[in-house]
Design a protein around this motif. Structure first.
Motif, short mmCIF file in Angstrom:
data_model
loop_
_atom_site.label_atom_id
_atom_site.label_comp_id
_atom_site.label_asym_id
_atom_site.label_seq_id
_atom_site.Cartn_x
_atom_site.Cartn_y
_atom_site.Cartn_z
N ASP A 78 0.81 -1.22 0.00
CA ASP A 78 0.00 0.00 0.00
C ASP A 78 0.84 1.27 0.00
O ASP A 78 0.31 2.37 0.16
N GLY A 95 -0.89 7.16 -1.51
CA GLY A 95 -1.01 7.17 -2.95
C GLY A 95 -0.22 8.24 -3.65
O GLY A 95 -0.49 8.59 -4.80
N LYS A 365 -4.28 3.30 -6.41
CA LYS A 365 -5.62 3.89 -6.36
C LYS A 365 -6.19 3.91 -7.78
O LYS A 365 -5.49 4.29 -8.73
#
Length: 386
Positions: A78, A95, A365
């Motif tokens: 992530d 992100g 994302k």
């Protein structure tokens, strides 16, 4: 010290091989512009360090008020990891909206970052540097540099040369000349340009002047493969890809190499294109190579036959990125195109503003791509670009 780059010359060897540069290569691997020098000296204290010093000196803290150039960015779980000049490593967990500097044991220029899973990643850069992280990019350890590489080459090739191996003797001669002409004796300062491992810990590092190194233990130990590639002219090697345990290397002047696992060497793959190839992508049923002036070629039979894909992009292609269920082609000028891997056609997307792009990565994302630029890592919204 920003960089130490190869210059132009057609006498190719480790000792001073100087294959032709392109604008993209010069920017990405060297960044030798007055503008960059001005910016970097405002971010970091001015330095006249030797190669040995930058390999032994941790990266300085970045002034967060100023943009820091980024040469490569990669997704790990992530998070995102971005790397650039002066050993700077940054990490984002949102992100790419914000970045935090990570500890770096060196202050040499970092060129490429890659991860094989959510924990293990590698960075390569100038001064023959290889670093490894086992915690998702939060901490990094040097596995190889220009000093240990010089010893590795000498220790590996000298016994072979003593037994009459002409190829080994040639590499030794090139290595000796390169070392004696180095600004810092005892260091091979040429840049390493890409690194790639498979999940089993088998991997390669490639770089300037035909450098190829092989590891079977996640980079803990390395074996030189300089003479095990069909690259007698010591072309620069820019990109790596692998599928089903077989690795591919792309390089200068249309050079594409495929690993012959049984023979333990890289063999030449013929291409209908003689321009520099900055990258290669190996999908299950498709092999792609990309390079100068928007050139993109595809093969469905592992390089036996090739088809040119008209991209509509005029700048050099710097990345091919999987984003959701589609593949995106990214140009140095910020152009984007969506690749239909079945029809082998592209749909042109809206060009991204913000300056030249050096590399790209999926952001994690939907509809967002992260690119590396002179102005730092930036997020592109591509959800409505078609």
């Amino acid at each position: 010290m920003i960089s130490r780059e190869p210059h132009n010359n057609r006498n190719l060897s480790l000792a001073g091989a100087k294959p032709a540069r392109t604008c993209f290569t010069a920017v990405r691997t060297c960044l030798m512009t007055a503008c960059l020098m001005a910016v970097m000296h405002s971010v970091f204290a001015a330095s006249t360090s030797t190669v040995s010093e930058v390999l032994d000196t941790a990266a300085q803290s970045v002034d967060e008020r100023l943009s820091v150039p980024v040469l490569s960015v990669a997704r790990v779980g992530d998070a995102l990891i971005a790397v650039g000049p002066h050993g700077v490593i940054q990490r984002s967990t949102d992100g790419g909206q914000s970045w935090k500097q990570m500890p770096s044991p060196v202050s040499t220029d970092l060129v490429q970052v890659r991860f094989v899973d959510d924990r293990n990643g590698w960075i390569v850069g100038h001064d023959s540097l290889v670093m490894h992280s086992s915690d998702g990019g939060q901490n990094w350890k040097v596995q190889l540099d220009g000093r240990s590489l010089l010893k590795l080459l000498n220790d590996y090739y000298q016994p072979l040369a003593d037994k009459g191996n002409d190829e080994a003797a040639r590499v030794l001669n090139e290595t000796a000349t390169a070392s004696s002409s180095s600004a810092t004796p005892g260091v091979l300062a040429a840049p390493l340009l890409d690194v790639l491992f498979d999940p089993q810990g088998n991997g390669f590092v490639v770089g300037a002047f035909g450098m190829v190194l092989h590891s079977t233990d996640n980079g803990a130990h390395w074996q030189p493969w300089v003479e095990r590639s069909d690259n007698d002219r010591r072309m620069h090697l820019y990109g790596l890809a692998q599928r089903n345990g077989v690795f591919y290397i792309s390089g200068e002047q249309g050079l594409l190499l495929k690993q012959d696992v049984a023979a333990e060497r890289f063999t030449h793959v013929e291409l209908p294109y003689a321009g520099t190839l900055f990258g290669v992508t190996a999908l299950d049923d498709l092999l792609l190579v990309h390079g100068l002036r928007g050139n993109l070629y595809a093969s469905r039979d592992d390089g036996q036959q090739w088809q040119k894909i008209e991209t509509g992009i005029t700048s050099s292609l710097v990345s091919i990125v999987k984003q959701g269920d589609r593949w995106l082609v990214v140009g140095q000028g910020g152009e984007l195109a969506s690749l239909d891997r079945n029809a082998l056609t592209v749909g042109k997307l809206r060009a991204a503003k913000g300056g030249e792009v050096y590399g790209a990565s999926d952001s994690g994302k939907p509809g967002a791509l992260v690119v590396s630029r002179f102005s730092g890592a930036g997020v592109l919204d591509i959800a409505t670009a078609e």
